[in-house]
Design a protein around this motif. Structure first.
Motif, PDB file in Angstrom:
ATOM      1  N   LYS A   1      -2.997   3.009  -9.159  1.00  0.00           N
ATOM      2  CA  LYS A   1      -2.108   4.075  -8.679  1.00  0.00           C
ATOM      3  C   LYS A   1      -0.782   4.064  -9.439  1.00  0.00           C
ATOM      4  CE  LYS A   1      -3.636   4.489  -3.815  1.00  0.00           C
ATOM      5  NZ  LYS A   1      -3.152   4.400  -2.423  1.00  0.00           N
ATOM      6  N   SER A   2      -0.263   2.884  -9.713  1.00  0.00           N
ATOM      7  CA  SER A   2       1.039   2.796 -10.389  1.00  0.00           C
ATOM      8  C   SER A   2       0.980   3.424 -11.779  1.00  0.00           C
ATOM      9  CB  SER A   2       1.480   1.335 -10.484  1.00  0.00           C
ATOM     10  OG  SER A   2       0.643   0.593 -11.367  1.00  0.00           O
TER      11      SER A   2
ATOM     12  N   THR B   1      -4.212  -4.558  -3.710  1.00  0.00           N
ATOM     13  CA  THR B   1      -3.344  -4.769  -4.876  1.00  0.00           C
ATOM     14  C   THR B   1      -3.969  -4.201  -6.145  1.00  0.00           C
ATOM     15  OG1 THR B   1      -2.253  -6.729  -3.970  1.00  0.00           O
ATOM     16  CG2 THR B   1      -2.323  -6.530  -6.363  1.00  0.00           C
TER      17      THR B   1
ATOM     18  N   ASP C   1      -8.151   4.730  -2.249  1.00  0.00           N
ATOM     19  CA  ASP C   1      -8.181   3.747  -1.164  1.00  0.00           C
ATOM     20  C   ASP C   1      -9.605   3.417  -0.747  1.00  0.00           C
ATOM     21  OD1 ASP C   1      -5.449   3.550  -1.074  1.00  0.00           O
ATOM     22  OD2 ASP C   1      -5.201   5.025   0.537  1.00  0.00           O
TER      23      ASP C   1
ATOM     24  N   GLU D   1      -3.694  -0.479  -6.006  1.00  0.00           N
ATOM     25  CA  GLU D   1      -2.316  -0.043  -6.245  1.00  0.00           C
ATOM     26  C   GLU D   1      -1.917  -0.184  -7.711  1.00  0.00           C
ATOM     27  OE1 GLU D   1      -0.267   1.530  -4.235  1.00  0.00           O
ATOM     28  OE2 GLU D   1      -1.830   1.550  -2.709  1.00  0.00           O
TER      29      GLU D   1
ATOM     30  N   HIS E   1       0.833  -1.205   0.000  1.00  0.00           N
ATOM     31  CA  HIS E   1       0.000   0.000   0.000  1.00  0.00           C
ATOM     32  C   HIS E   1       0.868   1.255   0.000  1.00  0.00           C
ATOM     33  CE1 HIS E   1      -2.256   3.275   2.024  1.00  0.00           C
ATOM     34  NE2 HIS E   1      -3.226   2.844   1.232  1.00  0.00           N
ATOM     35  N   THR E   2       0.412   2.290  -0.721  1.00  0.00           N
ATOM     36  CA  THR E   2       1.088   3.593  -0.742  1.00  0.00           C
ATOM     37  C   THR E   2       0.109   4.676  -0.324  1.00  0.00           C
ATOM     38  OG1 THR E   2       0.552   3.851  -3.099  1.00  0.00           O
ATOM     39  CG2 THR E   2       2.711   2.923  -2.555  1.00  0.00           C
TER      40      THR E   2
END
Length: 636
Positions: free
Chosen positions: A363-364, A357, A329, A360, A321-322
């Protein structure tokens, strides 16, 4: 002749690839490293038969070199088709200059968008192997249709007896047949690029330090393959088309496409395959929809966000998680409504609840977009080689060795030779030296590599401006500033075209840092399930740069018209192209500062650490597969 040249190129590249493989292994061969290497890959990849991929018999350079060879032949074919297309449309199909230009612009637009089609198919249920296979076949068929149209007299208008008479235009049937062939070939070539590039990178174990170094070299050589293809087509196939026969040149292009496909298929049992993760578009959409549905709910504890824990999920790699893009989120918030969905339907509704996951993954991709945006100005600088550099060279003395003249467009071979030689020097000499000083497996990070290239692009525009100022001064000294009403070309000035070599060299050298660094970063920093999509985004850089270049030229001429256009249509000697280069230099400097800020804020992708090797499960046996009880989900 063309096939012999290609064979020599492939043999040399494969030899260098083998030496690269051996030298990198030798760097890491010590008892501590070799004893830790497992018999099977650690990233969960499978072989052709669905079994865990054996390190010694699959993947690595033994498989990747065939993909590089495929890309050499495919790019020889593609550039052999498109580099001289405008001449074919105007001289054989008898289209006007404006009509031919518009046709190629529209065609290239389809080619630029096609990578997203191939990427979404490859990252969905089709898989990278079969997506590449299908579009490789379609590409060969498309080029073959174009070749047929050049050979069959009824599929092209009759040859003009003289330039002084009005030529007979192509019929609707003739134009349609050619258009179908070109669009099938163009779209297929664009669509196969992301999956085949990513499939080649997949041959190197992400969790093995030795193979991870080798993968860095792979990106250098896959870009090398594109460059060699473009250069070979310009030297050999275009010459055959103009001096011997259009039909022969197009037929050679079609043959090269199928030879490339043969290389790809021949090595099928050597490839490694990742398990499929489902529809890439749907996975992104689910996160967006789930986050929107819970937009007003607060995230009080990130440790309580939902993550899959079922036995099947343990076979998939999870992302840490970031803290950025916190609004997403909310898609992983477990609510009473989600619990009701599980009790009533027996499973989670992924349009309401997504695991960490999956969040994320989105997000990436979002984190990569600012880096992508800071390369658009660079792509705009790069595009000047095919436009203003050519016009600039046409206005100079092109004589060399007496009466021999260098075509202005042919000077781009300097950029291609720079890449061919520069990639070898970078991979074989610079990276090993940098490793000793930095300790980084790649010599330095992808972001630092791109920063070096962006800085070189600033220098290239400064040099271009200084050379153009010198050219304009030579024009003034020779009284060549007047506009010739009866001559549409720029009057040459007594300054050798060889003065343009430094700017071509600097841009070619910068490509080794920017484009290859961007290619590698978009692979490394994107999760497995979206790597083809991220590659398609990276490929769109050139398209965005081309469009921005068009907009800049239009705006510059509009605002400078009262004081004399910077880039005039008739005589370049009356313009101020040097000022346009200075403008690009300033924009590149501003862009470089923005890139540094984005690079400093960038958070790299971080996978969860596993105490045990992430080796794929044993596959189903043949009886299970025959009765439909096998779900190994291998990516082909």
């Amino acid at each position: 002749m063309c096939s012999r040249i290609s064979g020599v190129i492939i043999a040399v590249m494969m030899c260098i690839a083998e030496k690269t493989d051996n030298s990198q292994k030798n760097e890491d061969v010590n008892p501590a490293n070799t004893s830790k290497r497992t018999e099977y890959t650690l990233d969960g990849t499978l072989d052709w038969n669905g079994r865990p991929a054996h390190r010694s018999t699959t993947g690595g350079w033994k498989a990747a070199k065939y993909i590089i060879a495929e890309q050499v032949f495919v790019n020889l074919s593609y550039f052999g088709l498109c580099k001289n297309l405008v001449m074919y449309l105007t001289t054989v199909m008898h289209q006007g200059n404006a009509d031919a230009s518009n046709f190629i612009t529209n065609w290239l637009g389809a080619v630029f968008i096609a990578p997203f089609l191939g990427a979404f198919m490859a990252d969905s249920n089709c898989g990278r192997y079969w997506t590449t296979f299908v579009f490789s076949a379609l590409f060969g068929i498309g080029v073959l249709l174009v070749a047929i149209s050049t050979y069959v007299p009824s599929l092209r208008p009759p040859q003009c007896p003289s330039r002084d008479v009005k030529c007979e235009s192509a019929t609707a049937v003739q134009s349609t047949f050619l258009t179908i062939g070109l669009y099938v070939a163009g779209i297929a070539n664009g669509a196969l690029t992301p999956p085949v590039t990513v499939l080649g990178a997949d041959q190197f174990d992400d969790d093995d330090p030795i193979e991870k170094k080798e993968r860095s070299s792979y990106f250098n050589w896959i870009y090398q393959a594109i460059t060699i293809g473009a250069m070979g087509a310009a030297v050999a196939i275009v010459t055959i088309q103009e001096d011997l026969s259009w039909g022969l040149g197009m037929t050679i292009s079609a043959g090269l496409a199928f030879i490339g496909m043969f290389f790809f298929v021949f090595a099928s049992k050597l490839y490694r395959f990742h398990k499929l993760e489902g529809n890439a578009v749907m996975r992104i959409a689910q996160v967006m929809v789930a986050a929107t549905r819970k937009i007003f709910l607060p995230v009080t504890d990130v440790n309580k966000l939902y993550e899959e824990t079922d036995p099947e999920s343990t076979k998939r790699r999870k992302i840490c998680h970031t803290d950025d893009y916190k609004i997403l989120d909310k898609a992983a918030l477990w609510t009473p409504e989600d619990e009701m969905d599980v009790h009533s339907g027996g499973k989670i509704n992924h349009w309401s609840l997504c695991c960490v996951t999956q969040v994320e993954e989105v997000k990436s991709v979002l984190r990569l977009l600012p880096i992508f945006c800071t390369t658009i100005i660079y792509a705009t600088v790069y595009m000047q080689m095919t436009t203003i550099f050519v016009v600039q060279g046409a206005g100079m003395d092109t004589r060399m060795f007496g009466s021999f003249k260098i075509p202005s467009a042919s000077l781009s071979v300097v950029e291609q030779i720079t890449i061919v030689i520069g990639v070898v020097m970078y991979d074989k000499w610079l990276v090993p030296v940098l490793r000793r000083y930095t300790g980084h497996p790649k010599g330095f990070t992808d972001l630092k590599r791109m920063g070096v290239g962006l800085f070189l692009s600033i220098l290239s525009m400064v040099v271009s401006a200084l050379v153009e100022a010198k050219r304009l001064q030579a024009a003034r000294d020779s009284n060549l500033l007047q506009t010739h009403l009866h001559d549409d070309t720029t009057t040459p000035v007594p300054l050798s075209i060889l003065w343009l070599i430094p700017q071509y060299f600097l841009i070619g050298f910068s490509e080794i840092f920017v484009f290859i660094g961007l290619l590698e970063m978009f692979y490394d920093q994107c999760p497995e399930s979206l790597r083809s999509v991220s590659n398609a985004i990276q490929l769109f850089t050139n398209a965005a740069g081309s469009y921005l270049s068009t907009v800049l030229v239009t705006l510059v001429n509009k605002f400078t018209r009262s004081d004399g256009e910077w880039i005039p249509n008739d005589n370049l000697n009356t313009g101020h192209v040097d000022r346009f280069y200075w403008l690009l230099a300033v924009l590149s400097l501003i862009n470089f500062v923005l890139f540094v800020l984005c690079a400093m804020r960038y958070k790299p992708l971080e996978m969860e650490h596993y105490d045990t090797p992430f080796v794929a499960d044993e596959p189903c046996d043949d009886d299970q597969r025959a009765y439909g009880e096998c779900h190994d989900g291998r990516d082909k």
